[in-house]
Write an enzyme that holds these catalytic residues in place. Structure first.
Site, short mmCIF file in Angstrom:
data_model
loop_
_atom_site.label_atom_id
_atom_site.label_comp_id
_atom_site.label_asym_id
_atom_site.label_seq_id
_atom_site.Cartn_x
_atom_site.Cartn_y
_atom_site.Cartn_z
CB CYS A 152 -3.48 2.35 1.07
SG CYS A 152 -2.52 1.26 0.02
CG ASP A 171 -0.44 -1.84 -0.29
OD1 ASP A 171 -1.63 -1.65 -0.58
OD2 ASP A 171 0.49 -1.44 -1.01
#
Length: 155
Positions: free
Chosen positions: A124, A84
């Protein structure tokens, strides 16, 4: 689950910051039967309270938990490589320090060589090139766009 047909027995390798996204994985992985291998630089580990809960869950559900500073150790035999952002909102002033601390944590095909033969990649979004290189991000193993679509439907 959509890709593998189930979650039980999968190994997830998180390589990056000990942030809220990692902590979500930590609180749920063992309950779903997944092993979790986490690599974070020193000083960027997940919250200790979450780590303790994760350790208890791993014991209760019979899964493995690895905490390391070595990205290749975390990637070892992993089915899923995940990262991330290294610089979350509100951390912009720390950018130089964070980029220096995270050197060597970029997910690349070299990282993937340590993973299981059926490895996949998740992020994400939005992603920065220092977190994952283009070769992995746009590879057939990358599920980032399916992941984004699934998030759309949950929102």
């Amino acid at each position: 689950q959509e890709h593998f047909g189930g979650l039980k027995g999968l190994t997830i390798a998180w390589i990056g910051d000990g942030n809220n996204v990692l902590q979500s994985f930590m609180t749920s992985a063992a309950k779903l039967g997944m092993h979790l291998q986490i690599a974070t630089p020193r000083g960027f580990e997940p919250d200790l309270r979450v780590t303790k809960i994760t350790e208890q869950n791993s014991k209760e559900y019979g899964t493995k938990l690895l905490l390391t500073t070595d990205p290749l150790e975390a990637a070892d035999s992993a089915n899923v490589l995940v990262t991330d952002t290294w610089i979350s909102m509100g951390q912009e002033e720390e950018k130089k320090e964070r980029l220096k601390a995270f050197q060597g944590y970029q997910i690349t095909m070299q990282t993937a060589k340590s993973a299981a033969s059926n490895w996949t990649f998740l992020h994400c979004l939005p992603r920065k090139p220092e977190e994952v290189d283009d070769e992995v991000f746009y590879s057939p193993q990358s599920l980032v766009f399916q992941e984004a679509e699934n998030r759309k439907w949950t929102i």
